[in-house]
Design a protein around this motif. Structure first.
Motif, PDB file in Angstrom:
ATOM      1  N   ASP A  40       0.801  -1.214   0.000  1.00  0.00           N
ATOM      2  CA  ASP A  40       0.000   0.000   0.000  1.00  0.00           C
ATOM      3  C   ASP A  40       0.835   1.266   0.000  1.00  0.00           C
ATOM      4  O   ASP A  40       0.317   2.353   0.226  1.00  0.00           O
ATOM      5  CB  ASP A  40      -0.940   0.002   1.211  1.00  0.00           C
ATOM      6  N   SER A  41       2.120   1.162  -0.222  1.00  0.00           N
ATOM      7  CA  SER A  41       2.984   2.340  -0.197  1.00  0.00           C
ATOM      8  C   SER A  41       4.024   2.249  -1.296  1.00  0.00           C
ATOM      9  O   SER A  41       4.414   1.159  -1.725  1.00  0.00           O
ATOM     10  CB  SER A  41       3.674   2.472   1.165  1.00  0.00           C
ATOM     11  N   VAL A  44       9.022   2.478   1.799  1.00  0.00           N
ATOM     12  CA  VAL A  44       8.992   2.319   3.245  1.00  0.00           C
ATOM     13  C   VAL A  44      10.373   2.658   3.778  1.00  0.00           C
ATOM     14  O   VAL A  44      11.383   2.143   3.286  1.00  0.00           O
ATOM     15  CB  VAL A  44       8.600   0.885   3.655  1.00  0.00           C
ATOM     16  N   SER A  48       8.093   4.273   8.542  1.00  0.00           N
ATOM     17  CA  SER A  48       7.363   5.334   7.834  1.00  0.00           C
ATOM     18  C   SER A  48       7.072   4.916   6.404  1.00  0.00           C
ATOM     19  O   SER A  48       7.909   4.301   5.743  1.00  0.00           O
ATOM     20  CB  SER A  48       8.176   6.636   7.826  1.00  0.00           C
ATOM     21  N   LYS A  49       5.866   5.287   5.942  1.00  0.00           N
ATOM     22  CA  LYS A  49       5.457   4.933   4.596  1.00  0.00           C
ATOM     23  C   LYS A  49       5.247   6.190   3.755  1.00  0.00           C
ATOM     24  O   LYS A  49       4.754   7.202   4.248  1.00  0.00           O
ATOM     25  CB  LYS A  49       4.155   4.131   4.627  1.00  0.00           C
ATOM     26  N   ILE A  50       5.629   6.085   2.501  1.00  0.00           N
ATOM     27  CA  ILE A  50       5.331   7.135   1.526  1.00  0.00           C
ATOM     28  C   ILE A  50       4.191   6.605   0.663  1.00  0.00           C
ATOM     29  O   ILE A  50       4.383   5.682  -0.136  1.00  0.00           O
ATOM     30  CB  ILE A  50       6.550   7.487   0.671  1.00  0.00           C
ATOM     31  N   THR A  51       3.006   7.171   0.833  1.00  0.00           N
ATOM     32  CA  THR A  51       1.816   6.670   0.161  1.00  0.00           C
ATOM     33  C   THR A  51       1.676   7.265  -1.235  1.00  0.00           C
ATOM     34  O   THR A  51       2.255   8.322  -1.528  1.00  0.00           O
ATOM     35  CB  THR A  51       0.561   7.018   0.971  1.00  0.00           C
ATOM     36  N   GLU A  96      12.952  11.357   4.459  1.00  0.00           N
ATOM     37  CA  GLU A  96      12.527  10.395   5.481  1.00  0.00           C
ATOM     38  C   GLU A  96      13.719   9.759   6.194  1.00  0.00           C
ATOM     39  O   GLU A  96      13.692   9.579   7.411  1.00  0.00           O
ATOM     40  CB  GLU A  96      11.645   9.315   4.858  1.00  0.00           C
ATOM     41  N   ASN A 623       8.226  -0.027  -3.877  1.00  0.00           N
ATOM     42  CA  ASN A 623       7.246  -0.868  -4.563  1.00  0.00           C
ATOM     43  C   ASN A 623       7.213  -0.412  -6.023  1.00  0.00           C
ATOM     44  O   ASN A 623       6.512   0.538  -6.377  1.00  0.00           O
ATOM     45  CB  ASN A 623       5.873  -0.713  -3.905  1.00  0.00           C
ATOM     46  N   THR A 630       1.091   4.330 -10.304  1.00  0.00           N
ATOM     47  CA  THR A 630       0.803   5.701  -9.858  1.00  0.00           C
ATOM     48  C   THR A 630       1.294   6.719 -10.882  1.00  0.00           C
ATOM     49  O   THR A 630       0.574   7.655 -11.241  1.00  0.00           O
ATOM     50  CB  THR A 630       1.457   5.969  -8.493  1.00  0.00           C
TER      51      THR A 630
END
Length: 636
Positions: A40-41, A44, A48-51, A96, A623, A630
């Protein structure tokens, strides 16, 4: 050096507000840590996730900045082709990893530091150099951020800066290394040069028929005519139909009323404001002012704002609506001068606004702008007529009408181009005159099949064209009798170039055998002696082409090198007389500048190494599949 290091972190605040073009992240490449991330990101970093949503916001801001610089013609597809999505994601990951390192080290900044950081930012200062809260709110609204979000980002920037300051202190370039580097980069050489011009080789006889024919056969690609097409077309513009666009007085008045904003200076109001997060607090402030309290005093007491932080400036109703929303705009423009409006809500909070002064709307009279309105109204009618004509053309083409029949029904003539190539040139090399002013005309003409039914193309919102390819002449080698002069000219140029190269090599050999330059060069050579060449650019150094400078430092002392002349006319022999290493003591000012530059690069290397260490320590993962999906959606 620290400023350079900070730039490498991709500071969110600086990039966001100042619109800086993002440098390539070549030294912080994404490939070294590109591993599988969460489903879902996009990436990572530790926990912490970068969406996709966060990435999309920052990517859109980046794209907007580029479009402001390059114009609206800069498309998402172009941004994707130049690697912008990847750079934006890498920049987010860089932040991050440094933020995570700062948290692990217990770094923190105070609220006062954040406040000072914001108030000192040039992006939030008005023309008087003062912090402008209205401008602050306007900028944040433009980039789609709340004050809380921005302050969180500012706090992260300042924390990151603490870490970079510590790295900067560690990134010290040793003097001994700087001196050795300067000895190489500051090296100077003394050279002689001799230019052997091909154009000076005038004693070469023209080729005989056999040589001419042989060269022609061996280089037929140089004498091949491109594909030519004979085209018939019809070009229809709104300007062609303006004579049919009759205007009544009612049409003129209607246009004047419909475009009233174009011929009026909108009402403006000079404003001061205070903003509260709580509606009750805002209402209490407004009631106090309406009860006779001073606006500035209430702002100081209840909102903690100084008098110089209240000015919102002079605004139209539309500007207020764009910046703070329709509710605030309506409240402000319903309030008389000297009174306060609000509380009125926006995404920033609850506004209490004082109307300092009102400048009423001023509309230019019809008589003053009548000629302009008539021209614009007639052009609009002509565009409508053009649209009607294109619908008629489409119907006629669907019923099988020819290009000539369509033109006859419109009262126009078909134009013809006997022969044109893909660059708009005729067979004699001249530019084909009066080609339609449509960027895709030739592309469409060379994509169409010969004899195919014409297709209506849009050149712009005010022009269309129909074209038919009548014949196609494929590429063909031009007969020798047509290009004989050109073949002879190319043969002579090639022969002269070969002679110049051979002469330059002979000069080089003579110098290697110990002959002085004056004796080694032939008559007609252009000789310059005692030229100073330096590796580092210097205003005192003689102007040298890159080719000559490179040759000067490629050859050993006492040796020579041969390079093609920068203008392509022959060759240059470069003979190295002597060399002297860069001397820091003799060139102290230049050495200091060089050392600062090297220290900056050295610091960047430290950042690079530390960033890679953090990426592995916090197990950065990406990912790729979700990233591609995206970016694909954003590039449509």
């Amino acid at each position: 050096m620290i400023s350079s290091l900070r730039k490498r972190t991709g500071s969110f605040i600086v990039m966001l507000l100042m619109g800086l073009l993002i440098a390539s992240f070549a030294i912080w490449g994404i490939g070294d840590v590109f591993r599988a991330g969460g489903a879902d990101s996009l990436a990572v970093v530790g926990g912490s996730k970068i969406t996709p949503a966060a990435f999309s916001r920052e990517y859109q801001n980046e794209l907007n900045r580029w479009q402001q610089q390059m114009g609206e013609s800069f498309t998402p597809a172009q941004a994707k082709a130049m690697g912008m999505p990847r750079d934006v994601l890498q920049r987010m990951v860089n932040r991050e990893v440094f933020d995570a390192a700062g948290r692990d080290l217990g770094l923190a900044v105070s609220d006062a530091q954040v406040r000072d950081y914001i108030r000192s930012n040039p992006a939030f200062r008005n023309s008087l150099g003062q912090f402008d809260r209205g401008l602050y709110a306007n900028v944040l609204r433009y980039v789609g951020m709340s004050e809380a979000q921005f302050e969180t980002a500012a706090r992260a920037d300042l924390t990151r800066e603490q870490l970079l300051n510590a790295l900067g202190l560690a990134a010290h370039l040793p003097d001994s290394l700087a001196e050795r580097l300067y000895a190489y980069h500051g090296e100077s050489r003394l050279i002689d040069v001799a230019a052997i011009r091909a154009s000076a080789m005038q004693d070469i006889a023209p080729p005989d028929e056999a040589a001419l024919m042989a060269y022609y056969k061996e280089h037929q690609d140089q004498f091949t005519a491109p594909e030519y097409r004979a085209i018939s077309y019809l070009y229809l513009t709104a300007a062609d139909l303006e004579g049919q666009a009759a205007l009544s007085e009612q049409d003129i008045l209607a246009y004047y009323d419909d475009h009233a904003a174009e011929y009026a200076t909108a009402e403006t109001r000079t404003l001061e404001q205070m903003v509260f997060s709580d509606q009750k607090a805002a209402a209490a402030a407004a009631d106090a002012i309406r009860g006779g309290a001073d606006f500035a005093a209430v702002a100081k007491e209840k909102a903690g704002l100084n008098a110089d932080e209240l000015a919102l400036g002079e605004r139209t109703q539309q500007q207020i609506a764009d910046e703070l929303g329709k509710d605030v705009a309506q409240a402000v423009f319903a309030t008389p001068a000297g009174e306060v409006a609000g509380p009125a809500a926006s995404s920033f909070g609850w506004h209490v606004v004082k109307v300092i002064a009102i400048t009423p709307e001023v509309r230019r009279p019809l008589g003053e702008v009548r000629a302009e309105i008539e021209a614009k109204a007639r052009r609009d009618k002509a565009i409508d007529l053009l649209y009607d004509a294109t619908n008629k053309i489409e119907d006629e083409l669907a019923s099988g009408a020819t290009l000539e029949e369509v033109a006859k029904n419109l009262g126009l003539s078909v134009a013809a181009i006997p022969a044109v190539d893909g660059n708009g040139l005729a067979p004699d090399g001249s530019v084909v005159p009066d080609l339609p002013k449509a960027g895709n005309f030739l592309r469409d003409a060379f994509a169409a099949e010969a004899g195919a039914e014409p297709i209506l193309h849009e050149a712009s919102n005010e022009a269309y064209y129909l074209l038919r390819v009548d014949t196609v002449t494929p590429p063909a080698v031009r007969p020798l009798n047509m290009v004989k002069a050109a073949v002879e000219a190319v043969w002579l140029a090639t022969a002269r170039d070969t002679r110049a190269k051979e002469t330059a090599e002979a000069v080089k050999a003579a110098l290697a055998a110990g002959k002085p330059l004056a004796e080694a060069v032939p008559a007609g050579a252009v000789v310059q002696t005692g030229i100073a060449a330096r590796r580092l650019p210097s205003p005192d150094a003689q102007a040298l082409t890159p080719e000559i400078r490179n040759a000067a430092f490629a050859a050993a002392v006492g040796k020579s090198a041969t390079v093609r002349a920068a203008d392509g006319d022959g060759y240059v022999v470069v003979h190295v007389l002597s060399a002297a290493a860069g001397d820091p003591a003799a060139n102290a000012r230049e050495f200091d500048e060089f050392k600062r530059g090297m220290a900056s690069q050295y610091g960047n290397d430290v950042i690079q190494a530390y960033r890679l260490h953090l990426s592995r320590a916090f197990e950065v993962a990406f990912n790729q599949k979700l990233f591609d999906e995206t970016v694909g959606r954003l590039s449509e």
